[in-house]
Scaffold this motif. Structure first.
Motif, PDB file in Angstrom:
ATOM      1  N   MET A  86      35.319 -20.116 -16.985  1.00  0.00           N
ATOM      2  CA  MET A  86      36.132 -19.474 -15.954  1.00  0.00           C
ATOM      3  C   MET A  86      35.258 -18.991 -14.805  1.00  0.00           C
ATOM      4  N   GLU A  87      35.580 -19.400 -13.611  1.00  0.00           N
ATOM      5  CA  GLU A  87      34.818 -18.987 -12.434  1.00  0.00           C
ATOM      6  C   GLU A  87      35.700 -18.294 -11.416  1.00  0.00           C
ATOM      7  N   GLY A  88      35.106 -17.331 -10.738  1.00  0.00           N
ATOM      8  CA  GLY A  88      35.731 -16.723  -9.581  1.00  0.00           C
ATOM      9  C   GLY A  88      34.875 -17.063  -8.373  1.00  0.00           C
ATOM     10  N   GLN A  96      40.996 -17.309 -10.221  1.00  0.00           N
ATOM     11  CA  GLN A  96      40.015 -17.831 -11.161  1.00  0.00           C
ATOM     12  C   GLN A  96      40.348 -19.274 -11.480  1.00  0.00           C
ATOM     13  N   VAL A 151      44.631 -13.673 -10.522  1.00  0.00           N
ATOM     14  CA  VAL A 151      44.239 -12.544 -11.363  1.00  0.00           C
ATOM     15  C   VAL A 151      45.043 -11.332 -10.897  1.00  0.00           C
TER      16      VAL A 151
END
Ligand code: ZN
Length: 186
Positions: A86-88, A96, A151
């Motif tokens: 998971m990346e932001g 995300q 999010v």
């Protein structure tokens, strides 16, 4: 040193291919110092120059107490194995994405002083490097994944904050950021 403004999705600079740095001068070193300060201020683990509206091939990262400032980074080698995570992105706040990245890479670059360096990051550091080098080519996490989420932070009855992930799409995210930028008509 100064904290710079981070530009967000919808700003065309994020979609440009950043230019190589021909010579590292005081201006580039100042930019790097400002990028570190901006990254820390925003609690990020990586930041690319286009995110502060400078289309140059420079990024900074901080992971497990180590700091990295790379100029003109080139990925020379990638491991075959991909890992999902998971990346932001500081330029796409409140989003995300589950992104596949190479587990290990080898990167050739220049450091803050113009010295040649070769780094072989693995795991999360390799993920950060791939995310930031993507920025230098105008590529964002929403281009790399179909598993995209808003999010949402909610406060329950006890006053405790909880975050929830709501599935969304690339076009919905682009539209939401577009709307936010639209000036109010008089
Ligand atoms: Zn990013």
């Amino acid at each position: 040193m100064a904290v710079r403004k981070i530009i967000t999705l919808g700003n065309p600079i994020l979609r440009q291919k950043a230019q190589p740095v021909s010579k590292i001068t005081k201006a580039e070193q100042q930019l790097i110092d400002d990028m570190f300060e901006t990254m820390e201020e925003n609690e990020g683990v990586g930041l690319a120059a286009p995110q502060v509206a400078v289309p140059k091939r420079i990024f900074v990262a901080k992971w497990e107490g180590e700091t990295y400032a790379l100029v003109n980074p080139v990925i020379e080698w990638r491991s075959d194995d991909l890992v999902s995570g998971m990346e932001g992105c500081l330029s796409i706040p409140r989003v995300q994405a589950e992104v596949n990245r190479h587990l290990k890479i080898r990167v050739k670059a220049l450091d803050r002083n113009g010295n040649k360096v070769i780094i072989e990051p693995e795991g999360w550091l390799a993920r950060i490097f791939q995310h930031e080098i993507d920025h230098l080519d105008g590529i964002l996490i929403i281009d790399r994944s179909d598993d995209l989420y808003w999010v949402v932070t909610e406060v329950d009855e006890d006053g405790k904050e909880r975050t929830r992930l709501i599935p969304t799409t690339k076009s919905a995210i682009i539209a939401a950021f577009q709307k936010r930028k639209t000036p109010v008509r008089r």
